[in-house]
Motif scaffolding. Structure first.
Motif, PDB file in Angstrom:
ATOM      1  N   GLU A   1       0.834  -1.202   0.000  1.00  0.00           N
ATOM      2  CA  GLU A   1       0.000   0.000   0.000  1.00  0.00           C
ATOM      3  C   GLU A   1       0.880   1.268   0.000  1.00  0.00           C
ATOM      4  N   ALA A   2       1.969   1.229   0.752  1.00  0.00           N
ATOM      5  CA  ALA A   2       2.882   2.386   0.793  1.00  0.00           C
ATOM      6  C   ALA A   2       3.464   2.628  -0.597  1.00  0.00           C
ATOM      7  N   ALA A   3       3.868   1.536  -1.265  1.00  0.00           N
ATOM      8  CA  ALA A   3       4.445   1.672  -2.609  1.00  0.00           C
ATOM      9  C   ALA A   3       3.390   2.183  -3.588  1.00  0.00           C
ATOM     10  N   ARG A   4       2.161   1.695  -3.430  1.00  0.00           N
ATOM     11  CA  ARG A   4       1.084   2.090  -4.345  1.00  0.00           C
ATOM     12  C   ARG A   4       0.830   3.592  -4.255  1.00  0.00           C
ATOM     13  N   ARG A   5       0.788   4.097  -3.011  1.00  0.00           N
ATOM     14  CA  ARG A   5       0.541   5.531  -2.829  1.00  0.00           C
ATOM     15  C   ARG A   5       1.672   6.360  -3.453  1.00  0.00           C
ATOM     16  N   HIS A   6       2.870   5.915  -3.221  1.00  0.00           N
ATOM     17  CA  HIS A   6       4.057   6.624  -3.756  1.00  0.00           C
ATOM     18  C   HIS A   6       4.003   6.644  -5.293  1.00  0.00           C
ATOM     19  N   LEU A   7       3.684   5.485  -5.884  1.00  0.00           N
ATOM     20  CA  LEU A   7       3.730   5.381  -7.351  1.00  0.00           C
ATOM     21  C   LEU A   7       2.544   6.077  -8.021  1.00  0.00           C
ATOM     22  N   ARG A   8       1.406   6.051  -7.351  1.00  0.00           N
ATOM     23  CA  ARG A   8       0.226   6.653  -7.986  1.00  0.00           C
ATOM     24  C   ARG A   8       0.487   8.130  -8.313  1.00  0.00           C
ATOM     25  N   GLN A   9       1.124   8.802  -7.385  1.00  0.00           N
ATOM     26  CA  GLN A   9       1.414  10.225  -7.596  1.00  0.00           C
ATOM     27  C   GLN A   9       2.325  10.400  -8.818  1.00  0.00           C
ATOM     28  N   LYS A  10       3.260   9.452  -9.017  1.00  0.00           N
ATOM     29  CA  LYS A  10       4.162   9.529 -10.189  1.00  0.00           C
ATOM     30  C   LYS A  10       3.391   9.267 -11.483  1.00  0.00           C
ATOM     31  N   PHE A  11       2.514   8.247 -11.473  1.00  0.00           N
ATOM     32  CA  PHE A  11       1.752   7.931 -12.695  1.00  0.00           C
ATOM     33  C   PHE A  11       0.934   9.132 -13.157  1.00  0.00           C
ATOM     34  N   MET A  12       0.413   9.889 -12.182  1.00  0.00           N
ATOM     35  CA  MET A  12      -0.485  10.986 -12.542  1.00  0.00           C
ATOM     36  C   MET A  12       0.272  12.239 -12.984  1.00  0.00           C
ATOM     37  N   THR A  13       1.556  12.334 -12.673  1.00  0.00           N
ATOM     38  CA  THR A  13       2.246  13.609 -12.934  1.00  0.00           C
ATOM     39  C   THR A  13       3.406  13.525 -13.933  1.00  0.00           C
ATOM     40  N   VAL A  14       3.977  12.344 -14.138  1.00  0.00           N
ATOM     41  CA  VAL A  14       5.176  12.265 -14.997  1.00  0.00           C
ATOM     42  C   VAL A  14       4.748  11.960 -16.428  1.00  0.00           C
ATOM     43  N   ASP A  15       5.368  12.654 -17.387  1.00  0.00           N
ATOM     44  CA  ASP A  15       4.866  12.593 -18.760  1.00  0.00           C
ATOM     45  C   ASP A  15       5.753  11.831 -19.747  1.00  0.00           C
ATOM     46  N   VAL A  16       6.832  11.262 -19.250  1.00  0.00           N
ATOM     47  CA  VAL A  16       7.702  10.459 -20.125  1.00  0.00           C
ATOM     48  C   VAL A  16       7.903   9.093 -19.467  1.00  0.00           C
ATOM     49  N   ALA A  17       7.740   8.018 -20.248  1.00  0.00           N
ATOM     50  CA  ALA A  17       7.952   6.675 -19.698  1.00  0.00           C
ATOM     51  C   ALA A  17       8.997   5.944 -20.523  1.00  0.00           C
ATOM     52  N   ILE A  18       9.737   5.084 -19.831  1.00  0.00           N
ATOM     53  CA  ILE A  18      10.743   4.263 -20.516  1.00  0.00           C
ATOM     54  C   ILE A  18      10.452   2.803 -20.206  1.00  0.00           C
ATOM     55  N   SER A  19      10.406   1.997 -21.249  1.00  0.00           N
ATOM     56  CA  SER A  19      10.127   0.564 -21.056  1.00  0.00           C
ATOM     57  C   SER A  19      11.185  -0.266 -21.758  1.00  0.00           C
ATOM     58  N   GLY A  20      11.135  -1.546 -21.498  1.00  0.00           N
ATOM     59  CA  GLY A  20      11.852  -2.506 -22.337  1.00  0.00           C
ATOM     60  C   GLY A  20      10.788  -3.237 -23.132  1.00  0.00           C
ATOM     61  N   ALA A  21      11.048  -4.483 -23.493  1.00  0.00           N
ATOM     62  CA  ALA A  21      10.009  -5.327 -24.096  1.00  0.00           C
ATOM     63  C   ALA A  21      10.425  -6.774 -23.909  1.00  0.00           C
ATOM     64  N   ASN A  22       9.460  -7.620 -23.582  1.00  0.00           N
ATOM     65  CA  ASN A  22       9.764  -9.049 -23.510  1.00  0.00           C
ATOM     66  C   ASN A  22       9.884  -9.650 -24.906  1.00  0.00           C
ATOM     67  N   PHE A  23       9.023  -9.140 -25.813  1.00  0.00           N
ATOM     68  CA  PHE A  23       9.056  -9.616 -27.197  1.00  0.00           C
ATOM     69  C   PHE A  23       8.741  -8.471 -28.146  1.00  0.00           C
ATOM     70  N   GLY A  24       9.278  -8.570 -29.361  1.00  0.00           N
ATOM     71  CA  GLY A  24       8.883  -7.680 -30.436  1.00  0.00           C
ATOM     72  C   GLY A  24       8.460  -8.574 -31.596  1.00  0.00           C
ATOM     73  N   VAL A  25       7.296  -8.290 -32.186  1.00  0.00           N
ATOM     74  CA  VAL A  25       6.803  -9.152 -33.267  1.00  0.00           C
ATOM     75  C   VAL A  25       7.196  -8.522 -34.610  1.00  0.00           C
ATOM     76  N   ALA A  26       8.040  -9.215 -35.365  1.00  0.00           N
ATOM     77  CA  ALA A  26       8.595  -8.629 -36.588  1.00  0.00           C
ATOM     78  C   ALA A  26       7.510  -8.316 -37.616  1.00  0.00           C
ATOM     79  N   GLU A  27       6.517  -9.210 -37.763  1.00  0.00           N
ATOM     80  CA  GLU A  27       5.559  -9.012 -38.865  1.00  0.00           C
ATOM     81  C   GLU A  27       4.605  -7.849 -38.619  1.00  0.00           C
ATOM     82  N   THR A  28       4.327  -7.521 -37.337  1.00  0.00           N
ATOM     83  CA  THR A  28       3.344  -6.467 -37.062  1.00  0.00           C
ATOM     84  C   THR A  28       3.959  -5.219 -36.447  1.00  0.00           C
ATOM     85  N   GLY A  29       5.213  -5.319 -35.954  1.00  0.00           N
ATOM     86  CA  GLY A  29       5.803  -4.179 -35.257  1.00  0.00           C
ATOM     87  C   GLY A  29       5.205  -3.994 -33.872  1.00  0.00           C
ATOM     88  N   SER A  30       4.695  -5.069 -33.284  1.00  0.00           N
ATOM     89  CA  SER A  30       4.108  -4.972 -31.935  1.00  0.00           C
ATOM     90  C   SER A  30       5.182  -5.207 -30.883  1.00  0.00           C
TER      91      SER A  30
END
Ligand code: SF4
Length: 464
Positions: free
Chosen positions: A197-226
């Protein structure tokens, strides 16, 4: 064979030699207890759900075959992937190594003017040291995966591919939160629900205010670009959908050729990693969502060099499930820090030395008892033990001192200084004596030893 110009892997792929780091870890009995409890639990869950599937071995073989096809035709799959991505409005960038990838992401973030970014759990970004690179330009990266957040707030390093804070028990986590989480209740207990719950409260404020996200990917599908991200908490999905700019950092080996191939991996991965039949959240996106700008950075960082070794390239099949870590008796006693690399455990012992070149990671191929359990549990059937033996061979060959290598080193030393070389050439007359009296078995048995001339060229030149 490695061709000149193939980029070697940089970033967080090297550390202290394994024997030294392991000795330190072995002295920490709390660490060993935490690891044994956590890996033992996940091992039992995995064994149960894998045992339920009568066609597990066929699935494994299918996973290995699909990945082998990707590796054998990587150039074509990557071009198809790039075309599919750009046709749907995603900007594609190529990075040879960790520095280049960090530079690209830093420039993209700088262009948005953001001082903070939120992150989906991603091994690729840990590998290249992205958080540190962003900190250098004054951008704070907030990890949103709970275990990554614990590691980040604790100023610690990840110890496991899937559960980066596996080496911490809940009392230690409570102490980290109390010490480093802004605005946390000082009376926070170590009850798992209270911690979540403590982590959730901390992160919720970030989700609502930060405008740039960085991800990785587990898979990339070559035929669709997904791109596909699988996770347990749903925090990653918040990062993928809410911010206006999404930057995904993806290793070039992460592709599968066809959409249908996901069917195989979405069965293999959750059962092998968390012992679940299905993972709770699977996010797939094909191009940016409305109002969003999306970028994909395709990272080599030693992968092409790894691909060049026919006996080592299967390490690139890895889908980062961590089953080999959870089964390895060496990992269970030392934890992940001892491997000194983003990739710990058996897969780290074969992948990291190949990404960096064995000379920069010479102790990792020896960080194993070769018991073979990592091969048995690997969902894409990577024969890690054989690969370890192959890499040990390469380490020994790189270090081996032969009479020829000694002679060449001595010659290099002599020729690196003009006066030294001149004096030695003058000593050539001793060579005349040596050539008659010093036996060189093996060499002189089949050849005449050339007799050095009475006068050197330099002496002749100066006497003109
Ligand atoms: S080597 Fe195999 S078992 Fe280990 S993390 Fe990769 S896919 Fe999983």
């Amino acid at each position: 064979m490695t061709f000149l110009g193939m980029p070697a892997g940089g970033g967080n792929l090297t550390g202290a030699p394994f024997p030294e780091a392991a000795r330190e870890a072995l002295g920490n009995s709390q660490l060993r207890r935490n690891l044994a409890k956590a890996t033992g639990t996940i091992r039992a869950k995995r064994a149960n759900v894998v045992g339920e599937l009568p066609d597990w071995e066929a699935l494994r073989a299918a996973g290995a075959a699909i990945k082998d096809d990707v590796l054998a035709n990587l150039d074509e799959h990557l071009v198809r992937f790039e075309e599919a991505l750009t046709s749907r409005g995603t900007h594609v960038h190529w990075a040879r190594d960790a520095d280049e990838a960090n530079r690209i992401v830093a420039d993209l973030v700088r262009a948005t003017g953001a001082r903070e970014v939120i992150k989906v759990k991603s091994m690729a970004t840990v590998e290249i040291g992205l958080n540190e690179a962003l900190a250098e330009i004054g951008v704070h990266a907030v990890e949103t995966d709970l275990a990554e957040l614990i590691v980040q707030l604790g100023d610690d390093r990840s110890s496991h591919i899937l559960v980066p804070a596996i080496h911490r028990n809940r009392t230690e986590i409570r102490d980290v939160f109390r010490r480093a989480m802004p605005g946390v209740d000082p009376a926070l207990t170590d009850d798992p629900r209270a911690l979540a719950e403590a982590a959730r409260r901390h992160l919720r404020q970030k989700f609502m205010t930060v405008d740039v996200a960085i991800s990785g990917a587990n898979f990339g599908v070559a035929e669709t670009g997904s791109l596909v991200v699988v996770e347990s908490e749903g925090n990653g999905r918040m990062c993928l959908t809410l911010p206006r700019t999404l930057i995904s950092v993806v290793g070039i080996e992460k592709l599968v050729p066809r959409w249908q191939d996901l069917e195989v991996f979405l069965q293999l991965l959750p059962r092998s990693s968390t012992g679940e039949r299905m993972n709770p959240y699977t996010s797939v996106w094909t191009g940016p969502t409305e109002g969003q700008t999306s970028h994909v950075v395709l990272v080599d960082n030693g992968r092409t060099a790894t691909l060049a070794d026919p006996r080592g390239r299967a390490a690139l099949r890895c889908i980062r499930c961590s089953a080999c870590l959870n089964s390895c008796p060496v990992y269970e006693r030392t934890g992940g820090h001892a491997y000194g690399s983003t990739y710990p455990g058996p897969i780290g012992a074969v992948l990291s030395p190949q990404l960096t070149g064995v000379e920069r990671n010479p102790t990792l191929p020896f960080a194993s008892s070769l018991c073979g359990v990592c091969y048995d549990v690997c969902p894409v059937a990577i024969d890690i033990p054989s690969m370890l033996v192959h890499l040990r061979d390469r380490v020994v060959a790189a270090k081996r001192t032969t009479p020829e290598s000694t002679a060449m080193r001595a010659l290099a030393w002599a020729m690196s200084d003009a006066r030294r070389w001149r004096r030695l050439v003058r000593l050539g007359k001793f060579g005349r004596v040596a050539s008659r009296h010093v036996p060189l078995p093996g060499w002189s048995a089949a050849r005449d030893l050339p007799t050095p001339p009475q006068q050197t060229f330099r002496d002749w030149w100066e006497s003109r």
